[in-house]
Design an enzyme around this catalytic site. Structure first.
Site, PDB file in Angstrom:
ATOM      1  CG  HIS A  82      26.703   1.744 -17.098  1.00  0.00           C
ATOM      2  ND1 HIS A  82      26.988   1.745 -15.754  1.00  0.00           N
ATOM      3  CD2 HIS A  82      25.363   1.565 -17.190  1.00  0.00           C
ATOM      4  CE1 HIS A  82      25.869   1.608 -15.066  1.00  0.00           C
ATOM      5  NE2 HIS A  82      24.865   1.479 -15.908  1.00  0.00           N
ATOM      6  CG  ASP A 161      22.362   7.863  -9.246  1.00  0.00           C
ATOM      7  OD1 ASP A 161      21.263   7.821  -9.819  1.00  0.00           O
ATOM      8  OD2 ASP A 161      23.071   6.852  -9.081  1.00  0.00           O
ATOM      9  CB  SER A 183      20.279   7.029 -12.702  1.00  0.00           C
ATOM     10  OG  SER A 183      20.978   6.091 -11.954  1.00  0.00           O
TER      11      SER A 183
HETATM   12  N1  URA Z   1      21.309   1.589 -13.595  1.00  0.00           N
HETATM   13  C1  URA Z   1      21.559   2.769 -12.980  1.00  0.00           C
HETATM   14  O1  URA Z   1      22.694   3.082 -12.644  1.00  0.00           O
HETATM   15  N2  URA Z   1      20.533   3.592 -12.739  1.00  0.00           N
HETATM   16  C2  URA Z   1      19.262   3.306 -13.094  1.00  0.00           C
HETATM   17  O2  URA Z   1      18.392   4.109 -12.875  1.00  0.00           O
HETATM   18  C3  URA Z   1      19.007   2.066 -13.736  1.00  0.00           C
HETATM   19  C4  URA Z   1      20.061   1.227 -13.977  1.00  0.00           C
END
Ligand code: URA
Length: 438
Positions: A82, A161, A183
């Site tokens: 990610h 989320d 998140s």
């Molecule tokens: N990326 C995410 O998935 N969530 C966030 O809060 C910030 C960046």
């Protein structure tokens, strides 16, 4: 439980317990909490923070707020990656096939771009026919067969989320380290991989503008992984200029293919190899990062990474002929060169502003749900540190109209600083790597 008491407790700097956090997540998920109370608590969290235990509780609550993916039917140690988001950050399209090509399965859910940062899902959708909306059963079948699938997040994953992110976006509460950590990690935990490599971007084109905040975010996410039994490594990498030279959707697909063909070296390749090698380390496929990078480079030289990319495109319904013929990818009709208006050295790039220029071309979204021009974007011709002469091309802009090219050019010129003397120092590309055993 009275939710006002929870808001007041956090407002006054108190620590929320598991029951209170679970009550919050449940109320967000089932819609029983009104938006104004959710916003009030989000703002209190932004201002007063959360400790590691609270952040872990929030993360786990959000992770199980919807469906979670069970990857046990896919053999081997599954890895995911990610990025916290950047400009010309095309590493997924490069490292996912490279890592999968050495037998480590990559099952990745990606997002769409919003604001100045691009999204992998939009880039993949620029490939004619490519399907990003894959049902869970189908995704598992792809992963079992070819060891790779990159898809959009399923609708029922981490609904808490989704709701909270949308609220944070409009209440000035995005920039909170515990909220960002919860998140990101809730989505990664729900998506089921055994090992996760996080690319925490640091610099002018990232959420985290300095090393200190990037480190805090990285450390909390790595420790969150330890708490929930997932292997997590965080790479803090530089975002003080666009990572690759191509910004846009089809343009970034082209650059990724060029990297996989072995035709491009530089920062994009280096960060892709670093992240990929760390995925291999987590999977136990290699013993050192250097060994991992060498193995991935070999997959570029022998063409197996490119073959895996072809296999992924074919299995998700895309036109594989784009690999050998970029004319089959969209490219916007109006082309404009942006030239330097003075001699000197490029000392700095405001990367978020370059991302903004890309939005002006139509390649990025100004608001959620905005349709994109897949063929629009920018090809950067220069990097920071280099000399430049008056009239030399800084960048080439592609868009559907001259007006859009003009406004992108305004942002580009503002973003690039040309000074008489070269800068004495350039920020590093890889700032730091944080591992669980460290
Ligand atoms: N990326 C995410 O998935 N969530 C966030 O809060 C910030 C960046």
């Amino acid at each position: 439980m009275n939710f006002v008491d929870i808001i007041i407790k956090k407002r006054d700097g108190g620590k929320l317990d598991a029951e209170e956090i679970n009550y919050f997540v449940a109320g967000v998920t089932d819609g029983s909490l009104p938006d104004y109370q959710i916003s009030a608590l989000l703002m209190a969290i932004l201002l007063k923070g959360m400790d590691e235990e609270e952040t872990a509780q929030l993360t786990m609550g959000m992770a199980v707020s919807g469906n979670t993916i069970d990857l046990s039917s896919v053999e081997g140690f599954k890895v995911d990656k990610h990025s916290t988001g950047g400009v010309a950050d095309t590493t997924t399209l490069i490292l996912a096939p490279l890592v999968a090509s050495v037998g480590v399965p990559v099952v990745k859910m990606s997002g769409r771009g919003l604001g100045f940062s691009g999204g992998t899902i939009d880039k993949l959708e620029s490939i004619p026919g490519f399907r990003v909306d894959v049902l869970e059963e189908q995704a598992l079948a792809f992963a079992r067969k070819s060891g790779i699938v990159v898809m959009s997040q399923t609708d029922d994953l981490t609904p808490a989320d989704k709701k909270l992110y949308a609220m944070r976006d409009v209440t000035g509460t995005v920039d909170s380290i515990p909220l960002i950590a919860a998140s990101i990690m809730s989505k990664k935990i729900a998506a089921g991989a055994d090992g996760i490599v996080l690319d925490v971007k640091c610099g002018s084109g990232a959420f985290m503008k300095d090393l200190e905040s990037a480190e805090s975010l990285a450390e909390i996410m790595v420790s969150m992984g330890r708490r929930v039994g997932r292997k997590v490594t965080a790479v803090i990498s530089g975002m003080d200029q666009p990572l690759g030279m191509y910004i846009g959707n089809s343009l970034e697909v082209m650059e990724a293919i060029e990297v996989l063909k072995g035709n491009v070296e530089g920062d994009l390749l280096e960060v892709s190899l670093t992240l990929g090698a760390n995925m291999l380390l987590l999977a136990g496929r290699v013993q050192t990062e250097t060994e991992g990078k060498e193995l991935l480079m070999e997959q570029i030289r022998n063409g197996k990474g490119l073959e895996k990319f072809r296999e992924m495109i074919a299995q998700q319904g895309g036109d594989v002929n784009i690999i050998d013929n970029y004319d089959l990818l969209p490219l916007s009709p109006v082309k404009m060169e942006v030239k330097a208006d003075r001699d000197g050295y490029i000392t700095k790039m405001d990367t978020a502003m370059i991302g903004r220029a890309s939005q002006e071309t139509g390649a990025g979204r100004m608001f959620k749900g905005q349709p994109l021009d897949f063929g629009a974007g920018i090809i950067m011709k220069k990097r920071t540190g280099g000399a430049i002469a008056t009239g030399e091309t800084l960048a080439i802009v592609y868009s559907e109209s001259k007006e859009k090219c003009d406004s992108a050019a305004v942002f580009l010129k503002k973003a690039i600083t040309i000074a008489e003397k070269p800068a004495t120092e350039q920020p590093p590309l890889i700032w730091k790597i944080i591992r669980q055993e460290d």
